[in-house]
Design a protein around this motif. Structure first.
Motif, PDB file in Angstrom:
ATOM      1  N   SER A 182      -0.823  14.897   8.354  1.00  0.00           N
ATOM      2  CA  SER A 182       0.302  14.059   7.932  1.00  0.00           C
ATOM      3  C   SER A 182       1.659  14.642   8.335  1.00  0.00           C
ATOM      4  O   SER A 182       2.685  13.985   8.146  1.00  0.00           O
ATOM      5  CB  SER A 182       0.270  13.869   6.401  1.00  0.00           C
ATOM      6  OG  SER A 182      -0.947  13.291   5.991  1.00  0.00           O
TER       7      SER A 182
ATOM      8  N   THR B 259       4.936  15.612  10.252  1.00  0.00           N
ATOM      9  CA  THR B 259       5.721  14.861  11.244  1.00  0.00           C
ATOM     10  C   THR B 259       6.519  15.779  12.167  1.00  0.00           C
ATOM     11  O   THR B 259       7.264  15.301  13.019  1.00  0.00           O
ATOM     12  CB  THR B 259       6.688  13.901  10.520  1.00  0.00           C
ATOM     13  OG1 THR B 259       7.537  14.666   9.651  1.00  0.00           O
ATOM     14  CG2 THR B 259       5.918  12.859   9.725  1.00  0.00           C
TER      15      THR B 259
ATOM     16  N   THR C  75      -3.923  13.299  14.115  1.00  0.00           N
ATOM     17  CA  THR C  75      -3.138  12.545  13.117  1.00  0.00           C
ATOM     18  C   THR C  75      -3.903  11.356  12.529  1.00  0.00           C
ATOM     19  O   THR C  75      -3.495  10.815  11.501  1.00  0.00           O
ATOM     20  CB  THR C  75      -1.834  12.044  13.754  1.00  0.00           C
ATOM     21  OG1 THR C  75      -2.144  11.305  14.954  1.00  0.00           O
ATOM     22  CG2 THR C  75      -0.925  13.205  14.127  1.00  0.00           C
TER      23      THR C  75
END
Length: 425
Positions: free
Chosen positions: A177, A179, A201
């Protein structure tokens, strides 16, 4: 004529280059023999530590064998981290592992630094520890297809404990998760990163919910690197403990002065062999000496480049292969003399001599190579040093003594040195 002169000049320059490289090295690319050769315990002394596996009742033979491999890899990794890159680690018998550390006179200090348990951790990019070696039930190397492409890859298969499964699901969910692009799970031993596999991902919402996981190492990976990673991970959950049953400071059995004397004796022996070859075989003997000089220089460079752990048996292997290299030339030269005595031309005699002797030389060397490989695989300690030098020396002698010597002999013919008496015929 011109071609033969160029051939001789190129070979002389090649010999000079390898001799210079053996003594001085080439910058940081190729070390000299003084910097690159690793001397064994019997030459420089040091510490010898013997560990024995304390195996619980009911442990299977396969688990013991896999555990000893993992423990050996763990100790090797820890030695490298501590800076003992010249140390030697090998399995002895069915339950023991021996560690030899040159130039370390305090074995107790070495034992305290090595310890007996690997600390394996799985961390994210921020250093948070998600799993430890205790959460891994098994880690094994495999070579098979891992995705829909059907292409076989070298990879590691992890099996988790029940608690490890839950931790792994949560870890992969959180990491997938991220980023910031740091979607990897760092595998570390004793604080040193061993591998950092990426977490796709697509697992951001579910995590990798499985009792096992596959770690791929990319297309450039090989069996050794994948096996090494599997052993490192497995070292965190060995099925036994290691007890130090023996530690001792080992003094050099030769010492620096005796080693120099031995090397000098070897050099004198080679010079005497060269004189014998030149007296008996004349032009062919001179060519043999040039080839032997090239062989010795290339051998020294290879030992330095590959950091061969050189012990007394290793030196014996080198001397043995020198004798085998000269022996191959003697067989060829005698065949050439036979052809010359039959009245054949020199060019024909050289080709016929090599053709007649080639099979016998190859057969003899192949049997020696097989013996060296067996000793390398199944031997321990200084026997491995002997096997390595024997293996390298035999292959190198076949290449140089068969091809380089023949090339120089034909160059001699091109230089119009064709009198049979010059070839002892």
């Amino acid at each position: 004529m011109k071609k033969s002169v160029v051939t001789v000049l190129v070979m002389v320059l090649l010999i000079a280059l390898f001799v210079y490289t053996a003594f001085c090295g080439i910058g940081s690319v190729v070390p000299s023999t003084q910097d690159g050769v690793v001397l064994g315990l019997d030459l420089v002394g040091g510490s010898e530590i013997t560990y024995e596996a304390v195996i619980p009742d009911g442990t299977g033979a396969s688990a013991i064998s896999d555990g000893l491999k993992s423990a050996t890899t763990m100790l090797r990794q820890r030695l490298d981290v501590l800076g003992y890159t010249e140390a030697n680690v090998y399995q002895s018998g069915e339950r023991q592992i021996v560690v030899e550390i040159p130039n370390v006179d305090d074995p107790e200090q070495a034992v305290s630094q090595l310890g007996t348990t690997a600390v394996v951790e799985f961390q994210d990019a921020d250093g948070k520890v998600w799993l430890s070696g205790a959460d891994i039930a098994s880690a094994k190397y495999q070579y098979s297809a891992v995705d829909e492409t059907g292409i076989a890859q070298h990879h590691v298969v992890l099996e988790f404990t029940k608690e490890g499964h839950d931790k792994f699901v949560e870890a992969t969910k959180t990491i997938a998760s991220r980023t910031d692009g740091k979607n990897y799970l760092s595998i570390q031993m004793d604080g040193e990163e061993i591998s950092a596999p990426m977490v796709d991902t697509k697992y951001a919402s579910t995590g990798i919910d499985s009792d096992s996981a596959i770690i791929t190492l990319g297309n450039s990976a090989d069996a050794d690197s994948a096996s090494y990673l599997a052993n490192i991970i497995a070292a965190g959950q060995l099925p036994f403990t290691l007890d130090c049953v023996k530690l001792q400071a080992v003094g050099a059995s030769l010492g620096e002065r005796s080693l120099q004397s031995s090397l000098l004796a070897g050099l004198i022996g080679i010079i005497l062999v060269m004189l014998f070859m030149m007296i008996i075989y004349r032009v062919m003997g001179v060519i043999s000496c040039l080839a032997l000089t090239l062989y010795s220089a290339v051998f020294a460079v290879l030992i330095a480049v590959f950091h061969i752990n050189l012990s007394l048996p290793g030196i014996a292997g080198i001397i043995l292969t020198v004798g085998m290299a000269v022996d191959a030339n003697v067989v060829i030269f005698e065949r050439i003399k036979e052809e010359l005595h039959l009245g054949k031309t020199l060019r024909y005699a050289i080709d016929a001599g090599y053709k007649g002797a080639l099979r016998a030389i190859i057969d003899a060397n192949i049997t020696t190579i097989i013996a060296a490989v067996v000793l390398w695989i199944f031997g321990t300690g200084t026997i491995i040093s002997f096997a390595q030098t024997l293996f390298i020396g035999v292959i190198l002698s076949m290449i140089i003594m068969l091809f380089v010597t023949k090339l120089l002999l034909k160059a001699a013919v091109g230089l119009r040195i064709t009198n049979p008496k010059a070839y002892c015929a």
